[in-house]
Design a protein around this motif. Structure first.
Motif, PDB file in Angstrom:
ATOM      1  N   THR A 201      -6.287  16.887  -5.698  1.00 25.90           N
ATOM      2  CA  THR A 201      -6.500  16.088  -4.495  1.00 25.90           C
ATOM      3  C   THR A 201      -6.615  14.638  -4.937  1.00 25.90           C
TER       4      THR A 201
ATOM      5  N   TYR B 182      -6.678  10.543  -3.938  1.00 22.95           N
ATOM      6  CA  TYR B 182      -6.960   9.577  -2.882  1.00 22.95           C
ATOM      7  C   TYR B 182      -6.170   8.304  -3.159  1.00 22.95           C
TER       8      TYR B 182
ATOM      9  N   TYR C  85      -8.857   3.840  -0.622  1.00 24.63           N
ATOM     10  CA  TYR C  85     -10.103   4.601  -0.597  1.00 24.63           C
ATOM     11  C   TYR C  85     -11.112   3.982  -1.570  1.00 24.63           C
TER      12      TYR C  85
ATOM     13  N   ARG D 237     -15.715   9.333   3.374  1.00 22.11           N
ATOM     14  CA  ARG D 237     -15.167  10.447   2.589  1.00 22.11           C
ATOM     15  C   ARG D 237     -14.915  11.659   3.486  1.00 22.11           C
TER      16      ARG D 237
ATOM     17  N   TYR E  54     -11.998  10.919   5.795  1.00 23.24           N
ATOM     18  CA  TYR E  54     -10.755  10.898   5.033  1.00 23.24           C
ATOM     19  C   TYR E  54     -10.300  12.320   4.705  1.00 23.24           C
ATOM     20  N   LYS E  55     -11.234  13.165   4.260  1.00 27.99           N
ATOM     21  CA  LYS E  55     -10.883  14.547   3.948  1.00 27.99           C
ATOM     22  C   LYS E  55     -10.410  15.293   5.188  1.00 27.99           C
TER      23      LYS E  55
END
Length: 121
Positions: A69, A71, A75, A108, A111-112
Motif C-alpha cells: 500500500t 501513499y 500525503y 489517514r 485517505y484509506k
C-alpha cells in the motif's frame, strides 16, 4: 529656538525614525527568511519520508509476497506541513500536539477509505 536647535531636533527625530524603521524591516525580513527555511525543510523532510516509506513498503511486500500500500507524496507533505505549523507557534502545548495528531489520524482514515472506494471500481 534658534535654527541650530530646530535642525538638531529634526535630525534626531529623523535618525530615530530611520532606526525604528530599520529594526522593523530587519524583523520582518528575518521572519520571512525563517518561514522560507521552514518551508524548504518541510519539502525536503516530507520527500525523504515518502522515499523511505515507499522503498520500505515495496521491499517488505516483496519479501512477504504481497502487494504494497503506497501513499502519494502529498500525503506526506500534508503531514509535515501540519507539524511545521505547530513548530512555528511560539508555545507548543500538549493540546496543540493532540489536535495535530487527531487531524493526521482523520486524514489517514479518510485517505484509506478513498483508496478502498477506488479499488472497488
Amino acid at each position: 529656538m534658534d535654527v541650530s536647535t530646530i535642525s538638531l531636533v529634526g535630525g534626531l527625530a529623523i535618525a530615530g525614525l530611520t532606526t525604528v524603521g530599520n529594526i522593523w524591516l530587519t524583523y520582518v525580513n528575518k521572519k520571512k527568511e525563517l518561514e522560507k527555511e521552514i518551508t524548504l525543510k518541510v519539502l525536503e523532510s516530507s520527500f525523504k519520508e515518502y522515499e523511505f516509506r515507499t522503498n520500505y513498503a515495496i521491499k517488505a511486500a516483496e519479501k512477504e509476497g504481497r502487494s504494497a500500500t503506497l501513499y502519494p507524496y502529498d500525503y506526506y507533505l500534508i503531514h509535515f506541513a501540519q507539524l511545521a505549523k505547530l513548530i512555528d507557534k511560539e508555545k507548543i502545548t500538549e493540546e496543540s500536539v493532540r489536535k495535530v495528531v487527531e487531524k493526521q489520524k482523520l486524514f489517514r482514515r479518510t485517505y484509506k477509505a478513498e483508496l478502498e472506494k477506488d479499488e472497488m471500481y
